[in-house]
Design an enzyme around this catalytic site. Structure first.
Site, PDB file in Angstrom:
ATOM      1  N   SER A  49     -76.162  49.944 -32.938  1.00  0.00           N
ATOM      2  CA  SER A  49     -75.430  48.682 -32.885  1.00  0.00           C
ATOM      3  C   SER A  49     -75.211  48.190 -34.304  1.00  0.00           C
ATOM      4  O   SER A  49     -76.122  48.273 -35.142  1.00  0.00           O
ATOM      5  CB  SER A  49     -76.212  47.628 -32.092  1.00  0.00           C
ATOM      6  OG  SER A  49     -75.446  46.442 -31.955  1.00  0.00           O
ATOM      7  N   GLU A  50     -74.002  47.707 -34.585  1.00  0.00           N
ATOM      8  CA  GLU A  50     -73.631  47.420 -35.967  1.00  0.00           C
ATOM      9  C   GLU A  50     -74.442  46.286 -36.598  1.00  0.00           C
ATOM     10  O   GLU A  50     -74.433  46.122 -37.820  1.00  0.00           O
ATOM     11  CB  GLU A  50     -72.138  47.106 -36.072  1.00  0.00           C
ATOM     12  CG  GLU A  50     -71.709  45.822 -35.413  1.00  0.00           C
ATOM     13  CD  GLU A  50     -70.195  45.636 -35.486  1.00  0.00           C
ATOM     14  OE1 GLU A  50     -69.756  44.694 -36.145  1.00  0.00           O
ATOM     15  OE2 GLU A  50     -69.473  46.446 -34.887  1.00  0.00           O
TER      16      GLU A  50
END
Length: 218
Positions: A49-50
């Site tokens: 997840s960024e």
């Protein structure tokens, strides 16, 4: 014959089937985040997840929710054994450095050559929110797209050319809609699956560009 569209969860479950063991995968905000619920426990998939998480799992039970353990869409997640947190800058280095095998993104439009528009409709009152989509579209080795086949107004989302601002050019490899699965190839858009009861001819009328029928049942 009549047909039934796939639900958002059914689309997510279908995508999960195509994620191989050992893959490093980013799930975009929205429908793609549902995919984490359908990955088999015996399959090692490293979800990224960024906002700075690697190796997270499905949503937790209500009583186990942790406000500091969320994905980029602010949804609660679980951390798998060996999972890690890290700086936002390091997260984008993963995205930009070619370390992701697959990213799964939503879409406003996908063009027949694989161009993707998913951050802005071009409307004057729309709020731009590109996030990390441009980095993911060019950084991941493969780009999967999940989307409804048509808009709420019945307009095709799979088109000959984009009319919305582009996120990435010639970046999409496979499209999963509520009606079918399409491979983006140099020969054109190849339909490899469609929902039961839907004819290829009817699917073509709901698409803004030419399709090639590669389904087994013709």
């Amino acid at each position: 014959m009549s047909y039934t569209k796939l639900s958002r969860d059914q689309i997510a479950e279908r995508v999960a089937q195509d994620i191989p063991d050992g893959a490093y995968v980013n799930l975009g905000i929205g429908l793609p985040t549902k995919i984490s619920k359908y990955l088999p426990a015996d399959k090692d998939v490293f979800l990224h997840s960024e906002n700075g998480i690697l190796a997270f799992g499905p949503p937790p039970k209500k009583e186990d929710e942790d406000s500091e353990l969320i994905n980029a869409g602010k949804e609660f997640v679980t951390l798998l054994k060996g999972g890690a947190y890290f700086h936002h800058g390091d997260s984008f280095a993963i995205m930009r450095g070619g370390h992701l095998d697959i990213c799964v993104l939503g879409a406003f439009q996908v063009a027949e050559n694989g161009d993707l528009a998913n951050w802005h409709t071009g409307a004057t009152d729309a709020i731009p929110a590109v996030g990390g989509a441009m980095d993911l579209a060019i950084g991941a080795k493969k780009v999967f797209v999940t989307t409804d086949h048509v808009t709420k107004n019945g307009e095709p989302k799979i088109v000959a050319e984009l009319t919305y601002p582009a996120t990435g050019l010639k970046c999409v490899d496979r499209i999963y809609t509520d009606l079918c699965v399409i491979d983006v190839t140099t020969e054109g858009l190849q339909v490899i699956e469609k929902v039961e009861g839907l004819s290829f001819e009817e699917l073509q009328t709901m698409t803004g560009t030419r399709l090639i029928d590669k389904t087994l049942s013709k």
